[in-house]
Motif scaffolding. Structure first.
Motif, short mmCIF file in Angstrom:
data_model
loop_
_atom_site.label_atom_id
_atom_site.label_comp_id
_atom_site.label_asym_id
_atom_site.label_seq_id
_atom_site.Cartn_x
_atom_site.Cartn_y
_atom_site.Cartn_z
N ILE A 24 60.75 43.20 48.82
CA ILE A 24 59.32 43.37 49.09
C ILE A 24 58.83 42.25 50.00
N ILE A 25 58.08 42.63 51.01
CA ILE A 25 57.44 41.66 51.91
C ILE A 25 55.97 41.51 51.52
N ARG A 26 55.52 40.26 51.32
CA ARG A 26 54.12 39.98 51.00
C ARG A 26 53.44 39.39 52.23
N THR A 27 52.27 39.93 52.56
CA THR A 27 51.51 39.47 53.72
C THR A 27 50.09 39.11 53.29
N GLN A 28 49.67 37.89 53.56
CA GLN A 28 48.31 37.46 53.25
C GLN A 28 47.34 38.08 54.26
N HIS A 33 43.02 39.42 50.28
CA HIS A 33 43.98 40.25 49.56
C HIS A 33 45.39 40.03 50.10
N VAL A 34 46.37 40.31 49.27
CA VAL A 34 47.78 40.20 49.67
C VAL A 34 48.37 41.60 49.71
N ARG A 35 48.96 41.92 50.84
CA ARG A 35 49.59 43.23 51.00
C ARG A 35 51.07 43.12 50.65
N GLN A 36 51.56 44.07 49.86
CA GLN A 36 52.97 44.13 49.53
C GLN A 36 53.57 45.41 50.09
N ARG A 37 54.74 45.27 50.74
CA ARG A 37 55.40 46.42 51.33
C ARG A 37 56.85 46.45 50.88
#
Length: 224
Positions: A24-28, A33-37
């Motif tokens: 999973i990649i987490r993007t601030q 909010h933090v986006r998880q992909r």
């Protein structure tokens, strides 16, 4: 492919530590909010194990470790607890590193404790089948039912996983108005028997070998 020796004790269940690691990649984000992909689900999980061996078992384990799995470099099958129960899973010792210590010496001799961390391939149970055809360069699954099909020959091209097996998802058969059949082929004149969907269901969670122009299936291993 090597198997953990059946004559040696299984890993201790007390303190069993199994770490599931989806990729999973987490993007601030700018709004806080933090986006998880989710990138993929094929990342090996981690497992910390502890073995208790007698003196003789310890010598046999170390001989297997050195000779059969090449000082921990190679993959092997070993029963591992997961959501499907205790199933044979593909494992590898991380960096080949072991930690051995002498627990105690009793009337039967020394007792050894061996700890290591394993890479564990995610269990294949459920509706997934790993297939090993006999010498084919490519594998296709042609799916059909009585009076109806929406697949053109040779069907769906199956992909290999990183361990070299083709992966077939049983959910390709779901939603059909009739019972389905699957015929595996290499799009080069080699085909298998047409396997009934209920037969395919029986393969769920297994590694199997399909044989050209035959209804035979050889079970290499199973995970459920």
């Amino acid at each position: 492919m090597q198997f953990y020796p059946s004559y040696l004790p299984s890993p201790q269940q007390r303190g069993f530590n199994y770490k599931i690691k989806p990729n999973i990649i987490r993007t601030q984000m700018a709004d806080g909010h933090v986006r998880q992909r989710l990138v993929n689900t094929g990342t090996p999980h981690e497992l910390s194990v502890n073995f208790i061996f007698s003196d003789e078992e310890y010598r046999k384990f170390m001989a297997w470790y050195r000779k059969d799995i090449n000082y921990g470099q190679d993959w092997f099958y070993m029963p591992v607890l997961n959501e499907y129960g205790s199933t044979d899973s593909l494992c590898r010792i991380q960096n080949g590193e072991l930690s051995a210590s002498l627990n105690c010496v009793n009337n039967n001799g020394p007792l050894w404790s061996v700890q290591c961390r394993l890479d564990v391939e995610p269990g294949i149970g459920g509706d997934e089948v790993w297939i090993d055809p006999e010498g084919w360069d490519e594998l296709y699954a042609y799916i059909w039912v009585a009076y109806y099909t929406n697949y053109e020959w040779p069907g769906i091209k199956l992909k290999k996983n990183k361990l070299g097996y083709y992966v077939f998802k049983l959910n390709l058969l779901k939603g059909y108005p009739y019972d389905g059949y699957v015929e595996f082929n290499d799009n080069n004149g080699n085909t298998t028997w047409s396997f009934y969907s209920y037969e395919i269901d029986d393969w769920a969670g297994r590694i199997i070998k399909v044989k050209p122009d035959s209804s035979e299936v050889e079970y290499l291993s199973w995970f459920s």
